[in-house]
Design an enzyme around this catalytic site. Sequence first.
Site, PDB file in Angstrom:
ATOM      1  CD  GLU B  29      37.541 -21.677 108.976  1.00 28.46           C
ATOM      2  OE1 GLU B  29      37.799 -23.180 108.948  1.00 28.46           O
ATOM      3  OE2 GLU B  29      38.060 -21.075 109.728  1.00 28.46           O
ATOM      4  CG  LEU B  58      40.357 -20.991 106.599  1.00 27.94           C
ATOM      5  CD1 LEU B  58      40.818 -21.545 105.160  1.00 27.94           C
ATOM      6  CD2 LEU B  58      41.310 -21.285 107.516  1.00 27.94           C
ATOM      7  CD  GLU B  60      40.388 -22.022 112.163  1.00 27.24           C
ATOM      8  OE1 GLU B  60      41.611 -21.235 112.180  1.00 27.24           O
ATOM      9  OE2 GLU B  60      40.441 -22.723 111.255  1.00 27.24           O
ATOM     10  CD  GLN B  82      35.909 -26.643 107.281  1.00 29.39           C
ATOM     11  OE1 GLN B  82      37.167 -26.572 106.840  1.00 29.39           O
ATOM     12  NE2 GLN B  82      35.051 -25.924 106.839  1.00 29.39           N
ATOM     13  CG  PHE B  83      37.892 -30.924 111.007  1.00 23.74           C
ATOM     14  CD1 PHE B  83      37.425 -32.416 111.092  1.00 23.74           C
ATOM     15  CD2 PHE B  83      37.786 -30.283 109.819  1.00 23.74           C
ATOM     16  CE1 PHE B  83      36.746 -32.991 109.938  1.00 23.74           C
ATOM     17  CE2 PHE B  83      37.301 -31.014 108.667  1.00 23.74           C
ATOM     18  CZ  PHE B  83      36.877 -32.269 108.843  1.00 23.74           C
ATOM     19  CG  HIS B 129      40.974 -33.688 109.833  1.00 24.37           C
ATOM     20  ND1 HIS B 129      42.369 -33.472 109.688  1.00 24.37           N
ATOM     21  CD2 HIS B 129      40.384 -32.766 108.982  1.00 24.37           C
ATOM     22  CE1 HIS B 129      42.297 -32.314 108.643  1.00 24.37           C
ATOM     23  NE2 HIS B 129      40.983 -31.940 108.364  1.00 24.37           N
TER      24      HIS B 129
END
Lengths: 410, 326
Positions: B29, B58, B60, B82-83, B129
């Site tokens: 992403e 988007l 995962e 992304q995280f 996060h």
Amino acid sequence: MPREKIDLEQDIEYLSILNEKGEIDEDLEPDMKDDLLLDLHRAMLFGRRFDERMLNLQRGGKMGTFAPIKGQEAAQLGAVACLEDKDWLVPSFRETAAEIWRGKRPKNILLAYAGFSEGGVIPKGINNLPAAIPVGTQTLHAAGIGYGIKFKGKKQVVMTFFGDGATSEGDFHEALNFAGVFNTPTIFVCQNNHWAISINRSRQSKSKTLAQKAIAYGIPGIQVDGNDVLAVYAAAKEAVERARNGEGPTFIECVTYRMSVHTTADDPKRYRSDEEVEKWEKRDPISRFQKYLKRKDLLSDEEIKEIESEIKDEIKKIVKGWEKKKKELEGRVEMFEGTFAELPAYLVEQKEEFESELPEKPEKPEDAKKQEAAEEDEEEAAEEAGEEGDDEDEKAEAEEEPEADEESEE
Amino acid sequence: MAKLTMVQAINLALHQEMEKDEDVVVLGEDVGIDGGVFRVTDGLIDKFGEERVMDTPLAESGITGFSIGMAIYGLKPVCEMQFSGFGYMAMHQLEAHAARMRARSGGRFHVPMVIRMPYGGGVKALEHHSESREAYWAHTPGLKMVIPSTPRNARALLVSAIRDPDPVVFYEPKSSYRAFREEVPEGEETIPIGQSEIVREGEDLTLISYGAMMRPTLEAAEILEEEDGVQCEVIDLMTISPIDDSKFTESAKKTGRVVLVHEAPRSFGPGAEIIARLVEKSFLYLEAPIRRVTGYDVVIPLFQREFDYLPSAERIMRAARETLDF
């Protein structure tokens, strides 16, 4: 500022060519060679009989749990019949007949269901992935393989199978979405057999068809009579051609029925009526195909009997070979090798610990070894003559570094 | 040699491996036009095009399963979560397929892919996060789990991960992304996966850590030397799985005293495995109970309190002094 209908430029068709009485819509009849029709018939019959034999072996305690295909022979074989050897198959766990069509050895299928990982070996040159058990997860691999094909500029396609239950899984939607966005040569074949264990198709989705889910991803979708091998073939043929021409993915919903249990651990009487099963028995894909072939003068009752008898002998031989292989493998322990390309130090330690705990086996005298080797050669020669192949060669081949598609390039 | 941040060093590894091997493909992403939310993949799309640097939907699990298919076919996907807090969606695909494909296919197929994920606290991020959950991945047979601690080893480990024939989960300590610079050679450099490193030699106490916690650990070692005259031996694991226990078990035999540090929750964390191996291999040399300085077994607090949660040099020094005084 209107409020108006959006033109989605997409409809969902239903395709049926050969009905249960064996009647055909000649305008829709696909152009298929006689040999292919007869091969398909034989494969469907083999699929049915092999399935019955496996059930029998399982009930006799000789084999573990497996998922029978009874009733779904047309849905899977009609589709894979459109693939070329160089293409890829990404199956779920109810595609035994399709896997065999694509070169998987029946003996290995039996071995895997009898609990031997050796049965999972896929020989080099056969582009079949191992059957995926977690529902729907494999559809993403087919999208990714499709991207690989496109990336390398190859003229291959990839076909994946899954059931109606899988269409409720997130991975299925992500796969259709990725395949659509990246325009991959992927054919998604849903065998809608109406039952995900005890859950009816109506509980998986409120949508009228499963095929219409294709619309949401901007890819072609079609619903076909999944018990009509000609309709499945015709739809798959179109999809394969589109994919090969760089026109991207297709979603095919084959409406079929799981005439047997979900797996051998299941009792369908708890959730569905005998009447329903009887209704679908009348729509059996094999008997209607036989009517069609007889009408075309390609097959007689006498010939069907002969084929049945050949299949019986063939399965007998396969089971015999399997029993022998099982005995041979019972003494072998293979557990550590496939985890990584190279065993890390701690796995070497665990392997040594494991081996040190194994009971010591007496060495066989040399003569007995030679005798065994000779018998093995004989059996292999016999197998070569028949459908069965040489497992040891497969193993050796499989151990080489796989080159995704070198062998199957155009 | 240029002085690079970790972000720049990882970017260098990607540039060089993509140049070298046309089968290396980056996807995820925002990794293309945007260059990644941390700019780790900056500039790749301009150089290699969108066929090799793919902005994906988007999803995962989708990114991971799609990468598995690509890897089976013969490409070498480097995909980004992304995280790490969103990487759990990838777990099913990694556990059920990436980690097993070699075994399940009898060696016919393997999955040479890298899953990069920024992990860990200390950057005042939103919920989800800041976690450090490497144990999930390390607990999975068939997956490798790597965590670099500096720009130079991040670059060298990522190159090894991309070339590895098996799937590698690559956790990047986001609090170290831009926190400091290090000389990174322009020419090729690799560090074998499954190899730890003694980054500071000492006789009195063994400190074991990895990733972002290497900085407070090294800081503690320095202060202990200055203030207490204690010589700490500091070991950077770099690979969590397959873990290299050769250096820390030997070091423990020499020092007899061990403190280990990670920001992951304590129970069932990597530290538990390290202690088990110390007990198995260095037990008779130990002169004090082994101490764990870790995150607590709680939901990681929002950022006003995240530094109360994360191990600090002070906490490490306290544990070290208690171990030395035992």
